[in-house]
Design an enzyme around this catalytic site. Structure first.
Site, short mmCIF file in Angstrom:
data_model
loop_
_atom_site.label_atom_id
_atom_site.label_comp_id
_atom_site.label_asym_id
_atom_site.label_seq_id
_atom_site.Cartn_x
_atom_site.Cartn_y
_atom_site.Cartn_z
N ARG A 103 0.78 -1.16 -0.38
CA ARG A 103 0.26 -0.04 -0.16
C ARG A 103 0.56 0.87 0.39
O ARG A 103 1.90 1.37 1.13
CB ARG A 103 -0.88 0.12 1.36
CG ARG A 103 -1.54 -0.94 1.29
CD ARG A 103 -2.77 -0.63 2.83
NE ARG A 103 -2.23 0.19 2.91
CZ ARG A 103 -2.89 0.81 5.09
NH1 ARG A 103 -4.50 0.81 4.08
NH2 ARG A 103 -2.46 1.19 4.95
N THR A 137 -1.18 7.30 -0.14
CA THR A 137 -2.61 6.96 -0.87
C THR A 137 -3.17 6.11 -0.71
O THR A 137 -4.13 6.38 -0.92
CB THR A 137 -2.31 7.21 -2.24
OG1 THR A 137 -1.75 5.89 -2.96
CG2 THR A 137 -1.35 8.12 -2.59
N ASP A 147 1.38 -2.29 12.35
CA ASP A 147 1.74 -2.39 11.01
C ASP A 147 1.80 -3.74 11.26
O ASP A 147 3.16 -4.71 11.47
CB ASP A 147 2.90 -1.58 10.56
CG ASP A 147 3.63 -2.42 8.61
OD1 ASP A 147 3.98 -3.26 8.57
OD2 ASP A 147 3.12 -1.23 7.74
N ASP A 175 5.92 -5.20 9.53
CA ASP A 175 7.02 -4.66 10.14
C ASP A 175 7.26 -4.93 11.76
O ASP A 175 8.17 -5.45 12.24
CB ASP A 175 6.39 -3.40 10.85
CG ASP A 175 7.05 -2.07 9.26
OD1 ASP A 175 8.05 -2.70 8.76
OD2 ASP A 175 6.75 -0.95 9.62
C1 PRP Z 1 -0.39 -5.17 5.08
C2 PRP Z 1 -0.98 -5.69 5.30
C3 PRP Z 1 -2.22 -6.18 3.87
C4 PRP Z 1 -2.15 -4.66 3.78
C5 PRP Z 1 -3.70 -4.30 4.05
O1 PRP Z 1 0.33 -4.48 3.38
O2 PRP Z 1 0.24 -6.68 5.72
O3 PRP Z 1 -1.21 -6.50 2.82
O4 PRP Z 1 -1.59 -3.54 4.08
O5 PRP Z 1 -4.64 -2.52 4.27
P1 PRP Z 1 -5.36 -2.17 3.15
O6 PRP Z 1 -6.47 -3.67 3.31
O7 PRP Z 1 -5.58 -0.89 3.32
O8 PRP Z 1 -5.01 -2.71 1.44
P2 PRP Z 1 1.44 -3.81 3.65
O9 PRP Z 1 0.74 -2.86 2.78
O10 PRP Z 1 1.51 -2.64 4.57
O11 PRP Z 1 2.61 -4.45 3.04
P3 PRP Z 1 3.36 -5.08 3.70
O12 PRP Z 1 3.11 -6.03 3.80
O13 PRP Z 1 4.51 -5.18 2.56
O14 PRP Z 1 4.48 -4.45 4.87
N1 URA Z 2 -2.12 -2.64 7.44
C1 URA Z 2 -1.26 -3.17 7.83
O1 URA Z 2 0.00 -3.90 9.05
N2 URA Z 2 -2.38 -3.09 9.64
C2 URA Z 2 -3.19 -2.08 9.98
O2 URA Z 2 -3.53 -1.06 11.15
C3 URA Z 2 -3.67 -1.66 8.40
C4 URA Z 2 -2.64 -2.13 6.98
#
Ligand code: PRP
Ligand code: URA
Length: 209
Positions: free
Chosen positions: A104, A108, A200, A203
């Site tokens: 994400r 945005t 997150d 993370d």
């Molecule tokens: C996080 C999480 C989901 C997403 C959820 O990933 O693991 O994939 O956000 O959010 P959404 O429902 O609004 O799409 P992120 O995009 O932070 O990537 P990452 O797993 O690489 O940290």
């Molecule tokens: N992605 C995450 O990892 N945590 C949240 O709370 C929302 C999106």
């Protein structure tokens, strides 16, 4: 409309509370996500079909049950979905694993696809798409779009924490899929984080940031 199920099992709720705590470190976070995924897979597998087979026990020939139906593939949404794969494989060790890489944009909140690698036969498998978080729903919707484009039709989405906004968006975009979650939280904040959530997930799993 597909099923929407919040898994109220006490062990699932207890373990979820552990990983929500901000002082829960990477090691415990990772271990507990793994355990949660296994417990959730156990609950999801309740409605798997069985068929009768003839076997020979040490005592006699006997008709007993064995799993039938479609074989499973686990599809983690990278990165955080990776944390749920091993737990499910402990229960369904023959499952294949496909990967969808999405992130994400933090400004945005738009979702971007950067990697897709699927087993060849996803069209004939029961797919479990896994990601700990369902926030706006953008990632889940894009991952499932991508799978359907490749011929998949039998899809369940499994997350640990969901927001009402994401559940609604996912149900509207893909009304045919079942959604399983350990918690339906209150809302999303202005940064797109689930409240109360767990922060997150990527993370916290991988120790980045
Ligand atoms: C996080 C999480 C989901 C997403 C959820 O990933 O693991 O994939 O956000 O959010 P959404 O429902 O609004 O799409 P992120 O995009 O932070 O990537 P990452 O797993 O690489 O940290
Ligand atoms: N992605 C995450 O990892 N945590 C949240 O709370 C929302 C999106």
């Amino acid at each position: 409309m597909g099923k929407f199920q919040v898994m109220e099992h006490p062990l699932i709720q207890h373990k979820l509370t552990i990983i929500r705590e901000k002082n829960c470190g990477t090691k415990v976070f990772r271990e507990v996500v793994d355990e949660l995924a296994m417990l959730m897979a156990y609950e999801i597998s309740r409605d798997m079909p069985t068929e009768n087979v003839e076997i020979e026990t040490p005592i006699e020939l006997s008709t007993q049950k064995t799993l039938a139906g479609k074989k499973v593939a686990i599809i983690p949404i990278l990165r955080a979905g990776l944390g749920m794969v091993d737990g499910i494989l402990q229960l369904i060790p023959a499952a294949k694993v496909g990967h969808v890489g999405l992130y994400r944009d933090e400004e945005t909140l738009e979702t971007h696809e950067y990697f897709v690698k699927m087993p060849e036969d996803i069209d004939s498998r029961q797919l479990l798409v896994v990601d700990p978080m369902l926030a706006t729903g953008g990632s889940a919707i894009m991952a499932i779009d991508s799978l359907k484009k490749r011929g998949a039709s039998n899809i369940k989405f499994v997350c640990i924490v969901s927001a009402p906004e994401g559940v609604k968006a996912l149900q509207e975009a893909h009304p045919d899929i079942d959604i399983y979650t350990a918690a339906l939280d209150d809302h999303l904040n202005e940064d797109g984080y689930i409240v109360p959530g767990l922060g997150d997930a990527g993370d916290r799993l991988f120790g980045t940031k």
